[in-house]
Write an enzyme that holds these catalytic residues in place. Structure first.
Site, PDB file in Angstrom:
ATOM      1  N   TYR A 155     -21.396 -51.026 -24.680  1.00  0.00           N
ATOM      2  CA  TYR A 155     -21.608 -49.578 -24.654  1.00  0.00           C
ATOM      3  C   TYR A 155     -22.569 -49.155 -25.773  1.00  0.00           C
ATOM      4  O   TYR A 155     -23.498 -48.375 -25.550  1.00  0.00           O
ATOM      5  CB  TYR A 155     -20.263 -48.873 -24.808  1.00  0.00           C
ATOM      6  CG  TYR A 155     -20.309 -47.376 -24.690  1.00  0.00           C
ATOM      7  CD1 TYR A 155     -20.433 -46.764 -23.445  1.00  0.00           C
ATOM      8  CD2 TYR A 155     -20.209 -46.556 -25.820  1.00  0.00           C
ATOM      9  CE1 TYR A 155     -20.457 -45.388 -23.330  1.00  0.00           C
ATOM     10  CE2 TYR A 155     -20.228 -45.184 -25.714  1.00  0.00           C
ATOM     11  CZ  TYR A 155     -20.354 -44.596 -24.468  1.00  0.00           C
ATOM     12  OH  TYR A 155     -20.389 -43.224 -24.349  1.00  0.00           O
ATOM     13  N   LYS A 159     -26.257 -47.341 -25.339  1.00  0.00           N
ATOM     14  CA  LYS A 159     -26.530 -46.020 -25.896  1.00  0.00           C
ATOM     15  C   LYS A 159     -27.610 -46.066 -26.978  1.00  0.00           C
ATOM     16  O   LYS A 159     -28.386 -45.112 -27.128  1.00  0.00           O
ATOM     17  CB  LYS A 159     -25.236 -45.422 -26.445  1.00  0.00           C
ATOM     18  CG  LYS A 159     -24.199 -45.105 -25.359  1.00  0.00           C
ATOM     19  CD  LYS A 159     -24.741 -44.145 -24.317  1.00  0.00           C
ATOM     20  CE  LYS A 159     -23.685 -43.710 -23.327  1.00  0.00           C
ATOM     21  NZ  LYS A 159     -24.177 -42.705 -22.348  1.00  0.00           N
TER      22      LYS A 159
END
Length: 247
Positions: A155, A159
């Site tokens: 993740y 990002k």
């Protein structure tokens, strides 16, 4: 006059959480809203009704933002239905958390595909149409992409990639009045945080100087600013909405 009066916006993943809050905020401020969803047709119909109640055009499209061809077809169809695209909000995202030693290749690839590749897919699809009259591209990143988080290497990578992508697109398209910015939410109250154990929630609150979780509507207000003419000289930036968590 409403801040987004007459503008046409595409928002990915807008049937719940931050995406839904942005869609409602945009519609309330006069934008026509095209939004995507992956599976819940009934939820999409309800969102259409909620958005249309503001007197704007609203339509949901079942589409996988992580699929390149589907993204190109989506933007083509939206332009046919709405006439143009003035604002793109790349919001679609997932988590598949695990410690690195336990994380599978499938878990890593799925998060990169949905969170990062989708941003490339949709941005590539809208950039040429936006060159005709300018526009605003808003990418949802995360505080995790700026500071990392144990158990979220996939993740965090997705990002962080969005931040670099945003800066590059801003450089490429700035001379044609196309702006590209990112929003980095911190811990926000959503259906995902609602199911957190109380001790986990308390741990998060200890880290946040403002001592509360953020609201999806507060992220939506940041998106409204970046989508509107209030931010015509703002591009290539990452706006943190995090209660000072990234200080």
């Amino acid at each position: 006059m409403k801040l987004l009066e007459g503008k046409n916006a595409i928002i990915t993943g807008a049937t719940r959480g931050i995406g839904k809050a942005i869609a409602l905020c945009f519609a309330e401020n006069g934008a026509n809203v095209a939004f995507t969803y992956r599976s819940s047709g009934s939820a999409a119909e309800e969102i259409e009704k909620e958005l249309s109640a503001f007197g704007v055009k609203a339509k949901g499209y079942q589409s996988d933002a992580g699929d390149f061809e589907a993204a190109q077809e989506l933007v083509k169809t939206v332009i046919e239905d709405f006439g143009s695209v003035d604002v793109l909000v790349n919001n679609a995202g997932i988590t598949q958390d695990n410690l690195l030693m336990r994380m599978s290749e499938e878990q890593f690839d799925a998060v990169i595909q949905t969170n990062l590749k989708s941003v490339f897919n949709l941005t590539k699809a809208v950039c040429r149409p936006m060159l005709r009259g300018g526009g605003s591209i808003i990418n949802l990143t995360s505080i995790v992409g700026m500071k990392g988080q144990a158990g979220q290497s996939n993740y965090a990578a997705s990002k962080a990639g969005i931040i670099g992508f945003t800066k590059s697109v801003a450089d490429e398209l700035g001379s044609r009045a196309v702006r590209c910015n990112a929003i980095a939410p911190g811990f926000i109250e959503t259906d995902m945080t609602d199911v957190l154990p109380e001790e986990t929630r308390a741990k998060y609150l200890e880290q946040i100087p403002m001592k509360r979780l953020g609201k999806a509507e507060e992220v939506a207000q940041a998106a409204l600013f970046l989508a509107s003419d209030l931010s015509t000289y703002v591009s290539g930036q990452t706006l943190s909405v995090c209660g000072a968590l990234n200080r």
